[in-house]
Motif scaffolding. Structure first.
Motif, PDB file in Angstrom:
ATOM      1  N   THR A   2       0.827  -1.193   0.000  1.00 24.26           N
ATOM      2  CA  THR A   2       0.000   0.000   0.000  1.00 24.26           C
ATOM      3  C   THR A   2       0.851   1.227   0.000  1.00 24.26           C
ATOM      4  O   THR A   2       1.957   1.253   0.564  1.00 24.26           O
ATOM      5  N   THR A   3       0.406   2.264  -0.646  1.00 26.68           N
ATOM      6  CA  THR A   3       1.130   3.540  -0.703  1.00 26.68           C
ATOM      7  C   THR A   3       0.863   4.297   0.567  1.00 26.68           C
ATOM      8  O   THR A   3      -0.281   4.446   0.997  1.00 26.68           O
ATOM      9  N   PRO A   4       1.961   4.821   1.209  1.00 21.29           N
ATOM     10  CA  PRO A   4       1.727   5.544   2.458  1.00 21.29           C
ATOM     11  C   PRO A   4       0.960   6.827   2.174  1.00 21.29           C
ATOM     12  O   PRO A   4       1.102   7.442   1.127  1.00 21.29           O
ATOM     13  N   THR A   5       0.277   7.211   3.165  1.00 19.55           N
ATOM     14  CA  THR A   5      -0.507   8.436   3.064  1.00 19.55           C
ATOM     15  C   THR A   5       0.405   9.610   3.396  1.00 19.55           C
ATOM     16  O   THR A   5       1.492   9.439   3.970  1.00 19.55           O
ATOM     17  N   GLU A   7       0.099  11.768   5.587  1.00 16.34           N
ATOM     18  CA  GLU A   7       0.305  11.861   7.026  1.00 16.34           C
ATOM     19  C   GLU A   7       1.392  10.888   7.460  1.00 16.34           C
ATOM     20  O   GLU A   7       2.235  11.186   8.302  1.00 16.34           O
ATOM     21  N   GLN A   8       1.323   9.679   6.840  1.00 14.33           N
ATOM     22  CA  GLN A   8       2.332   8.681   7.181  1.00 14.33           C
ATOM     23  C   GLN A   8       3.733   9.162   6.745  1.00 14.33           C
ATOM     24  O   GLN A   8       4.717   8.998   7.463  1.00 14.33           O
ATOM     25  N   ASN A   9       3.731   9.742   5.513  1.00 11.30           N
ATOM     26  CA  ASN A   9       5.018  10.272   5.030  1.00 11.30           C
ATOM     27  C   ASN A   9       5.523  11.380   5.941  1.00 11.30           C
ATOM     28  O   ASN A   9       6.706  11.460   6.264  1.00 11.30           O
ATOM     29  N   GLN A  11       4.835  11.789   9.035  1.00 10.61           N
ATOM     30  CA  GLN A  11       5.274  11.192  10.288  1.00 10.61           C
ATOM     31  C   GLN A  11       6.646  10.520  10.121  1.00 10.61           C
ATOM     32  O   GLN A  11       7.524  10.629  10.974  1.00 10.61           O
ATOM     33  N   ALA A  12       6.765   9.822   8.981  1.00 13.51           N
ATOM     34  CA  ALA A  12       8.028   9.146   8.731  1.00 13.51           C
ATOM     35  C   ALA A  12       9.155  10.169   8.596  1.00 13.51           C
ATOM     36  O   ALA A  12      10.263   9.999   9.144  1.00 13.51           O
ATOM     37  N   GLN A  15       9.911  11.485  11.898  1.00 14.33           N
ATOM     38  CA  GLN A  15      10.701  10.521  12.662  1.00 14.33           C
ATOM     39  C   GLN A  15      12.162  10.485  12.170  1.00 14.33           C
ATOM     40  O   GLN A  15      13.106  10.435  12.969  1.00 14.33           O
TER      41      GLN A  15
END
Length: 194
Positions: A2-5, A7-9, A11-12, A15
């Motif tokens: 799955t392609t990160p969203t 928000e996930q990007n 967050q990543a 991080q």
């Protein structure tokens, strides 16, 4: 997969950024600071090593110069030792000559003393001879005066004898003339008588 969203990007990324920040703040920056400090320390060490090497070079040069001077001093000391040895030999020769000179001086002093004693004795004898000669001359003078007086007396006596002889001859001649005259008269008288 799955392609990160977003928000996930996000967050990543957040991080990763936080991890990078932690990595930078806790590892990279301290390591860089330590590396800079190490570089500065190394530079200081290199500078110190360069100074040390320069000092060692100067020490080597000084040591070489000192070695050369030491060698020159050793040669000079050897030459001086030879000169001292030669001087010692000359001093020994001088001492020997000095002893010989002292012996000659002592012998000369003895000879001079003996010659002076002989001279004094000869002068004493010469003075005695002069005194004796003066006495003899005085005696000869007295004798000469006596002889002169005697000659004068003899001359007077001879003159008187000559005069007496002359008078005697004149008397004899007168007597002879008278005898001759008498003889002639006797002859005439004898002639007349005959």
């Amino acid at each position: 997969m799955t392609t990160p969203t977003p928000e996930q990007n996000a967050q990543a990324i957040a991080q990763l950024t936080e991890a990078v920040n932690v990595l930078v703040s806790q590892f990279i920056r301290p390591n860089a600071q330590q590396a800079n400090a190490n570089r500065e320390s190394i530079n200081e060490v290199v500078e110190l090593l360069n100074r040390h090497a320069h000092a060692i070079t100067e020490i080597d040069q000084r040591l070489e110069a000192t070695t050369q001077r030491t060698a020159a001093n050793a040669e000079q000391i050897s030459a001086n030792s030879q000169q001292i040895a030669a001087l010692g030999e000359r001093i020994e020769q001088f001492d020997q000559r000095l002893e010989e000179t002292r012996a000659l001086v002592a012998q000369n002093a003895s000879d001079i003393a003996q010659a002076s004693a002989r001279h004094d004795q000869e002068m004493t004898e010469l003075r005695a001879m002069q005194d004796a000669n003066a006495q003899q001359i005085a005696e000869l003078g007295t004798m000469q005066d006596a002889n002169a007086q005697q000659i004068a007396d003899n001359t007077t006596n001879i003159t008187a004898l000559i005069e007496e002889n002359s008078a005697f001859r004149e008397s004899q001649q007168s007597q002879l003339a008278a005898i001759i005259g008498n003889g002639r008269r006797i002859d005439r008288l004898e002639q007349q008588a005959s």
